[in-house]
Each structure stands twice: as C-alpha cells, then as structure tokens.
Design a protein around this motif. Structure first.
Motif, PDB file in Angstrom:
ATOM      1  N   THR A 232       6.274   5.485  -8.691  1.00 27.33           N
ATOM      2  CA  THR A 232       5.013   4.958  -8.175  1.00 27.33           C
ATOM      3  C   THR A 232       4.494   3.907  -9.147  1.00 27.33           C
ATOM      4  N   THR A 233       3.319   3.326  -8.827  1.00 24.45           N
ATOM      5  CA  THR A 233       2.762   2.283  -9.669  1.00 24.45           C
ATOM      6  C   THR A 233       1.288   2.132  -9.354  1.00 24.45           C
ATOM      7  N   ILE A 234       0.661   1.103  -9.922  1.00 22.23           N
ATOM      8  CA  ILE A 234      -0.743   0.796  -9.635  1.00 22.23           C
ATOM      9  C   ILE A 234      -0.828  -0.642  -9.143  1.00 22.23           C
ATOM     10  N   ASP A 235      -1.365  -0.823  -7.920  1.00 24.89           N
ATOM     11  CA  ASP A 235      -1.612  -2.142  -7.332  1.00 24.89           C
ATOM     12  C   ASP A 235      -3.035  -2.137  -6.780  1.00 24.89           C
ATOM     13  N   ILE A 236      -4.052  -2.257  -7.686  1.00 24.79           N
ATOM     14  CA  ILE A 236      -5.459  -2.200  -7.276  1.00 24.79           C
ATOM     15  C   ILE A 236      -6.094  -3.564  -7.519  1.00 24.79           C
TER      16      ILE A 236
ATOM     17  N   THR B 282       0.815  -1.221   0.000  1.00 31.21           N
ATOM     18  CA  THR B 282       0.000   0.000   0.000  1.00 31.21           C
ATOM     19  C   THR B 282       0.846   1.267   0.000  1.00 31.21           C
ATOM     20  N   SER B 283       2.108   1.194   0.442  1.00 31.14           N
ATOM     21  CA  SER B 283       2.953   2.401   0.457  1.00 31.14           C
ATOM     22  C   SER B 283       3.169   2.946  -0.947  1.00 31.14           C
ATOM     23  N   ARG B 284       3.051   2.068  -1.980  1.00 26.36           N
ATOM     24  CA  ARG B 284       3.235   2.520  -3.366  1.00 26.36           C
ATOM     25  C   ARG B 284       2.102   3.476  -3.787  1.00 26.36           C
ATOM     26  N   ALA B 285       0.957   3.405  -3.081  1.00 26.36           N
ATOM     27  CA  ALA B 285      -0.186   4.265  -3.425  1.00 26.36           C
ATOM     28  C   ALA B 285      -0.170   5.587  -2.659  1.00 26.36           C
TER      29      ALA B 285
END
Length: 540
Positions: free
Chosen positions: A153-157, A79-82
C-alpha cells in the motif's frame, strides 16, 4: 482550521514513508489545495520504489479543537491504493496509528465494499488535536476492489480539511458558545449538548438538568418514572427501573403492560383473544376472539352460549337467549321444557324435543331421554315405555281382555283378533261360541251358495250364447232376402239388355255379349235361391 493556511492552524504533518518526489511531502496534504491531479500539491509516497506493508500520515494541530468533520481528497486515478484505510483522532503528539491509548478510531473503509471514492466527508464530532491516516496489507488481505494491490500500500493524499470550532464553541460557522452547564464548557459540535458531562454532578442527560427522585430527564425536562418495583426511583438520566417493574408492567422504563393486560394501569386482563394478546390501551383483540366469544374485547359470550368458557349452549329458551353467566332463560322456556335452564323436559315428557308424553308409568314420570318408565308400568301396561297394553289386553285403559284369539293376541286399541280365532269361536273379536251342528249347517249353506253360483253362471253363459246365435241368424236371413230381390231385378235387366244388343248388332252378327247375359247368370241365381230357401226353412 487546518485547511486555511493564513490562520496558521495546520500544525505539523508527518508520515512514515519517503516521498515519490522530494517536493511531494507530508505537509502538502494540509496546504489548502484540493487539486487531485496536480501532484506537486499532494503528499505522494514512493509506491513503485518501496514495498510498504503498513503506512501512516498524521497532523498535529496547534491546539485542541471541537472537530465536526473531515474532508479527505485522495489522488485521482489511484484510489484503489487506499483500499481499507482508517482515520483516527489522538491526544498525544507522539502517537503513531493504529496503536496507543490516546488514539480513537473515527472511520475505516471496508475493503469488501469495493474501491474507495476520491472524496470523503467523515463526521468526527470530537475534541481532538491530532488527525491520523493509516493503511496496511496484512497477510491474507482480500478486497472486492479489483485493481487493488493486496501485497503493498502507499499514501496518495492531496488534501485533508479539518472542519470545526474552538473547543468551547459549536454550530455551523461556530456562532454559538457551549453552555456553562457543560463540563469544562465542552459540547457537541453540531447541537451544543453536553456530551462530555455536566458541571453539576447531580445534573443528568445531555441537557444537564437536575431532576428530583421519581423523575428523570427526557428532551430537556424532568418526567415521571415508570412503574418501578416497590416505588423505587428510576435512573435520573435514562429512566430505567433498576429494581425491576411492578406487577403487570414491563419494558426498560416499566411503562408498558405485559402481554395479556391492558388499560392505563395495566390492571385489566385481556379477553379470550385468539392469540392471547390484546391492544394494551383499549383491550381490543386484534387477531379476533376464541370460539363463542364476542368481539371486540372477547370478554362476553356470543348470544346462545354461557359459562366461564362460553362453551355451553343455552337451553330451549323462549327468546333463544340466556344469562351468559349462569344460563338461565330470562324469558322462560319453550313448551314442555323445565326452567330455569330449559335443558331438560318437564316431568311427564321426553325425547330431544320434549314433545312426547310419557306412557302409563307407575309414578307418572319417565326417563327424559328415551321415555322408559324407571319404576315400571301401571297395571296391564307393557314395559318399558308403558304406552301399549300388555299382551292379551286392549282398550284405552287396557282393562279389557282379548277374546279367544289365536296366540291370545288382539288389536290393543279395538280388540279385534288380527290372527284369527281359536276353534269353536268366531266374530271379529272371537267372542261368539259356535256348536258343531251350527258349523255343519253353516258349511252346507256355504257349499249350496257356491253350487247355486256356479249353476247361475252356466245358465247365464248358455242364454247369452243362444241370444247371440238368434241375432246372427236373423241378420243372415235379412241378407238372403235382399239377395233374392236383387236377383229378380237383375233378371229383368238382362232381358232388356238382350233386346238392346240385338237391335244394335242385327241378325247376322254373333256377339259374345249374348252368351254372357243368358244361361250362366240365370243358373247361378237359381242355385243360390234354392239353397237359401232350404237353409232358412230348416232353421225357422
């Protein structure tokens, strides 16, 4: 809606990044699976392969919906990536966040609030067809999330659930239809209020009610405007007085008294409150009164004070209270004080208590503070108080002249000369004249009296001394007589003693007792006796 695949409402999902695995694509975020650890059901971008400074993901639904809220499920453990992500709604299929006029920010995570949580429930309450997720790492990006990568950053959804109703319905379960009063029958997704406007252009408020001039909409009904200046109408939607408030009224709605006034029409002025402000309904001075004002309204003087400032003490009133406006003593004055205020002595009296009578002033009255006779004294009285005779005069009326006193001064009540008489005058009042001959005879008489007194004193002393000597000699004679009688008795006793000792010792023994009881004692008594006779005979 989008979270239920069998409704075919998901629309089209897309993003601006490449998936980490070929099957972890953008549409996996709206497949209805909220598992946050099984990655094949999540939309996962290639974080370790590419360096993304800015990323977005969006979904375009099949039609516009009255969206109530969103549920966002992020991948567990990453979650830190968001950190710092934002959510938007949009109305144009070509919209790419965060730019474009059709986009509307719904939520932004504060990077200084720590790391994001894994599940979010975010209120939207908006008509929209598109939902967008956006994140970036601009230059100088900082965060309090310790594990965040500040460079990329990235997307992890794993899932985005869009919760809402058709655009003309509202409430949980979408059970209610929006009112016909609402513009285009669009309403609040939770309570059905007309947040997008009213069908009737004259209607106001979220309830779309029509109010007459001088009223405005409040809680579904029309209420009276406040005290607008010059009786102009207020805004029918907000109730605000656009031209300002009438005198003594304030507030957005002109329904509150200005500081310093109270009552239902704000026409009554607060009393002398300590801080100048009172309760705007009943006028009570909540902080207390200024000095000498009476609680709770502080509009009257406390007992014992009067005038418009309550700063003047009542005079010497009989009841200690006076009229609180003009100071008049309602029950009269104490003795010797002048009505109606009882603040100065009546004529003929003075001092702070008005208890001292004026002296013998020429016009009968004096200064009421110090007693001075302002126009002088009556004849023969001494200024300034005129309470005693002028020098050289005495008596209660100061009509009698002192006698022939030294310095001409006498007691001003009795006339006696306190410092004595002038020559040739005598008597307490120095009013008796004496000649030289009478003074000489008087002086002789005085001298004779002194001499006689001295002689009498000496004779008394001599007589007292002689009497003392006689008493002494008589006492001495008695003592000597007793001594002679005692001597004879001892002489007889000694003879008896000699005889007794001779019998005890016999003729052969020579005792020392015999010599002690004979010659020595007899010669001593004879000597004393002889001396005593000659001494007594000589005195008597």
């Amino acid at each position: 809606m989008a979270h239920t695949p069998n409704q075919n409402l998901q629309g089209i999902a897309s993003w601006n990044v490449a998936p980490h695995e070929s099957s972890w694509t953008a549409d996996k975020a709206v497949d209805g699976n909220t598992n946050q650890t099984y990655l094949p059901t999540c939309a996962i971008a290639a974080f370790n392969i590419n360096v993304y400074k800015s990323v977005w993901w969006k979904v375009w639904l099949t039609r516009k919906f009255n969206i109530a809220y969103l549920e966002i499920y992020l991948r567990s453990g990453t979650t830190s990536r968001a950190t710092g992500f934002s959510l938007y709604t949009y109305e144009d299929v070509s919209y790419n966040p965060p730019f474009g006029d059709t986009g509307s920010l719904v939520y932004r995570h504060d990077p200084m609030s720590g790391c994001p949580v894994s599940i979010y429930n975010i209120t939207v309450n908006k008509l929209a067809q598109g939902i967008a997720f956006f994140n970036e790492r601009p230059d100088g990006f900082t965060s309090s999330c310790l594990s965040v990568d500040i460079l990329k950053t990235t997307i992890d959804i794993c899932e985005v659930r869009v919760m809402g109703c058709d655009q003309n319905r509202y409430h949980f379960g979408c059970t209610d239809a929006c009112s016909d009063k609402c513009k285009n029958r669009h309403c609040d997704a939770f309570n059905g209020s007309c947040i997008y406007g009213c069908f009737d252009p004259n209607a106001v408020s979220l309830d779309c009610i029509v109010c007459d001039n001088g009223t405005y909409a409040l809680n579904g009904r029309c209420v009276q405007c406040g005290h607008c200046k010059h009786d102009t109408p207020c805004d029918k939607g907000t109730g605000r007085c656009l031209s300002g408030c009438e005198e003594n009224w304030t507030g957005d709605l002109c329904k509150e008294c200005v500081d310093g006034f109270y009552d239902k029409d704000c026409s009554r002025k607060c009393g002398n409150c300590l801080e100048g402000v009172c309760d705007k309904t009943n006028g009570t001075c909540m902080s207390g009164c200024s000095a000498n004002w009476q609680k709770p309204l502080c509009q009257k003087c406390i007992d014992g004070f009067y005038d418009q400032n309550c700063s003047t003490k009542c005079g010497e009133c009989q009841s200690e209270f006076c009229d609180k406006e003009n100071g008049s003593c309602l029950n009269g004055c104490k003795t010797n004080w002048k009505e109606p205020l009882c603040q100065e002595c009546i004529d003929g009296f003075y001092d702070q208590n008005c208890s001292t009578m004026c002296g013998e002033c020429r016009e009968g009255f004096c200064d009421k503070k110090n007693g001075n006779c302002l126009n002088g004294c009556k004849t023969n009285w001494k200024e300034p108080l005129c309470q005693e005779c002028a020098n050289g005069l005495y008596d209660e009326s100061c009509n009698l002249q002192c006698g022939n006193c030294i310095q001409g001064i006498c007691d001003k009540k009795k006339g006696t000369c306190t410092k004595g008489c002038l020559q040739d005058w005598q008597g307490p009042m120095c009013n008796v004249y004496t000649t030289r001959e009478s003074r000489t005879g008087e002086e002789f008489s005085k001298t004779s009296l002194v001499v006689i007194s001295v002689i009498s004193t000496l004779l008394g002393v001599i007589l007292l001394s002689a009497l003392t000597i006689v008493i002494y000699l008589k006492r001495t004679r008695c003592l000597q007589q007793n001594a002679r009688e005692h001597s004879n008795t001892d002489h007889l006793s000694s003879k008896d003693t000699e005889e007794k000792y001779d019998e005890l010792t016999g003729g052969k023994e020579d005792h020392h007792y015999t010599s002690i009881n004979s010659t020595n004692r007899e010669s001593v008594y004879q000597e004393i006796h002889t001396y005593g006779n000659s001494e007594f005979n000589e005195v008597i």
